[in-house]
Scaffold this active site. Sequence first.
Site, PDB file in Angstrom:
ATOM      1  N   TYR A  89      -9.007   6.924  20.170  1.00 42.95           N
ATOM      2  CA  TYR A  89     -10.148   6.461  19.377  1.00 42.95           C
ATOM      3  C   TYR A  89     -10.347   4.948  19.439  1.00 42.95           C
ATOM      4  O   TYR A  89     -11.213   4.413  18.757  1.00 42.95           O
ATOM      5  CB  TYR A  89     -10.023   6.977  17.941  1.00 42.95           C
ATOM      6  CG  TYR A  89     -10.210   8.478  17.907  1.00 42.95           C
ATOM      7  CD1 TYR A  89     -11.464   9.037  17.816  1.00 42.95           C
ATOM      8  CD2 TYR A  89      -9.119   9.323  18.067  1.00 42.95           C
ATOM      9  CE1 TYR A  89     -11.651  10.413  17.853  1.00 42.95           C
ATOM     10  CE2 TYR A  89      -9.281  10.700  18.110  1.00 42.95           C
ATOM     11  CZ  TYR A  89     -10.553  11.247  18.000  1.00 42.95           C
ATOM     12  OH  TYR A  89     -10.725  12.613  18.056  1.00 42.95           O
TER      13      TYR A  89
ATOM     14  N   GLN B 266       0.805  -1.213   0.000  1.00 34.72           N
ATOM     15  CA  GLN B 266       0.000   0.000   0.000  1.00 34.72           C
ATOM     16  C   GLN B 266       0.842   1.268   0.000  1.00 34.72           C
ATOM     17  O   GLN B 266       0.309   2.377   0.011  1.00 34.72           O
ATOM     18  CB  GLN B 266      -0.917  -0.005   1.234  1.00 34.72           C
ATOM     19  CG  GLN B 266      -1.901  -1.159   1.248  1.00 34.72           C
ATOM     20  CD  GLN B 266      -2.653  -1.275   2.561  1.00 34.72           C
ATOM     21  OE1 GLN B 266      -2.455  -0.498   3.500  1.00 34.72           O
ATOM     22  NE2 GLN B 266      -3.535  -2.270   2.652  1.00 34.72           N
TER      23      GLN B 266
ATOM     24  N   HIS C 147      -0.924  -0.043   5.738  1.00 33.88           N
ATOM     25  CA  HIS C 147      -1.411   0.895   6.745  1.00 33.88           C
ATOM     26  C   HIS C 147      -0.423   2.043   6.994  1.00 33.88           C
ATOM     27  O   HIS C 147       0.009   2.283   8.118  1.00 33.88           O
ATOM     28  CB  HIS C 147      -1.738   0.181   8.049  1.00 33.88           C
ATOM     29  CG  HIS C 147      -2.841  -0.814   7.941  1.00 33.88           C
ATOM     30  ND1 HIS C 147      -3.382  -1.447   9.039  1.00 33.88           N
ATOM     31  CD2 HIS C 147      -3.526  -1.305   6.877  1.00 33.88           C
ATOM     32  CE1 HIS C 147      -4.332  -2.271   8.649  1.00 33.88           C
ATOM     33  NE2 HIS C 147      -4.432  -2.201   7.318  1.00 33.88           N
TER      34      HIS C 147
ATOM     35  N   GLU D  42     -14.770   4.020  10.362  1.00 29.13           N
ATOM     36  CA  GLU D  42     -15.268   5.069  11.248  1.00 29.13           C
ATOM     37  C   GLU D  42     -15.100   6.460  10.663  1.00 29.13           C
ATOM     38  O   GLU D  42     -14.139   6.736   9.940  1.00 29.13           O
ATOM     39  CB  GLU D  42     -14.502   5.041  12.580  1.00 29.13           C
ATOM     40  CG  GLU D  42     -14.657   3.770  13.380  1.00 29.13           C
ATOM     41  CD  GLU D  42     -13.914   3.833  14.702  1.00 29.13           C
ATOM     42  OE1 GLU D  42     -13.969   2.839  15.435  1.00 29.13           O
ATOM     43  OE2 GLU D  42     -13.287   4.878  14.998  1.00 29.13           O
TER      44      GLU D  42
ATOM     45  N   TYR E 190     -10.295 -10.350   9.736  1.00 27.03           N
ATOM     46  CA  TYR E 190     -10.546 -10.884   8.400  1.00 27.03           C
ATOM     47  C   TYR E 190     -10.820 -12.386   8.435  1.00 27.03           C
ATOM     48  O   TYR E 190     -11.462 -12.931   7.548  1.00 27.03           O
ATOM     49  CB  TYR E 190      -9.363 -10.578   7.479  1.00 27.03           C
ATOM     50  CG  TYR E 190      -9.178  -9.092   7.253  1.00 27.03           C
ATOM     51  CD1 TYR E 190     -10.107  -8.368   6.520  1.00 27.03           C
ATOM     52  CD2 TYR E 190      -8.087  -8.421   7.799  1.00 27.03           C
ATOM     53  CE1 TYR E 190      -9.947  -7.009   6.316  1.00 27.03           C
ATOM     54  CE2 TYR E 190      -7.919  -7.060   7.602  1.00 27.03           C
ATOM     55  CZ  TYR E 190      -8.848  -6.356   6.854  1.00 27.03           C
ATOM     56  OH  TYR E 190      -8.704  -5.006   6.670  1.00 27.03           O
TER      57      TYR E 190
END
Length: 374
Positions: free
Chosen positions: A255, A90, A152, A245, A266
């Site tokens: 959070y 990513q 991430h 979210e 997953y």
Amino acid sequence: MRLIQSLIMLSGLLLLGHSPFTAAQTFTSKDAGFRLETVADGLEHPWSLAFLPDGSMLVTERAGRLRVIQNGKLLPRAVEGLPTSAVSGQGGLLDIVLHPDFEENRTLFLSYAHRSSEGMTTRAARAIYEEGRLKNVEVIFEALPRSRGSRHFGGRMVFDESGYLYISVGDRGEMDRAQDTRDDAGGVHRITVNGEPAPGNPGLDDPGINNTLFTWGNRNIQGMTVHPETGEIWTHEHGPRGGDEINIVQAGTNYGWPEITYGIDYSGLPITLHTKKEGMAQPLHYWDPSIAPSGMAFYTGLEFPEWQGNLFVGALKLRKLVRLEIENEEVINEEDLLTSLKERIRDVRTAPDGTLWLLTDSPQGKVYRVAPAQ
């Protein structure tokens, strides 16, 4: 001088709006009809978009290139002088934002994945943009410690009304890092344009919190925008299997990830048995199942008066554009748009001319312009 420059920018965008876009398609929402115009295609996983004062645009490609769209056309030559990004998983070249005084100082900021012998991480760099190249490139932020994973990275950035830069950093696929306030992963960082911790950061008064860290307990934020009335920073983040979210960023707030979540692993197994815990914030809104949100913008233009104040969110997994009606910091209506397009929407931006712009995440990614149907 600012008024003249603003008029030049608007006229450039209006000229761009009348360029011969291809493959226009017409759609309807509950409140408005709109057409979708293809501005450019053939981009390799475009990630972010910034509008320049002359009406042109800069588009990042995750593959490590910064491209220019001018007079409705994608220029063949990429911008020169970029920092080297690690294109893996990513990771790659991610977000781009302009300095609040870009018209005067030509300064912009890039976020990207970076690799060294110690692993990969999220970086942010400042640079001067002139005549198709970057100059005086300087790294102003680096999330530590590094790790070997390639997911991430977060990487979304935005300036607040005080001129401080917010940068999201994902948990890097190591969820427990998000609860460690001596670790830069899994949170939002707030810095000055020179990379110093911003005044008021919680870690300036607490040695147990890294001094650039503003929030923590965040899994992987890939949407960040400023509320047009309150000036608050709104974010969204990927949940695992469910539990995406929307949150409002507040200093020193936890959070919850992975101590609380509305999603599961997953594998189908629970990550935690808790959706609420004392001292951990509840999301303003969440999705289950996951839509894999990316890109986020409040609509503030005049072209769609019916959409004023609506929040638009791109979706990667469910391949759609989500329109959210907000009232008193509560989602009162949600509408899915562009589902028939079957495109992974990576970024969403409101242009100075009042249109919406979208990027699609694909090896042959596109830049779309959303304009009124008539």
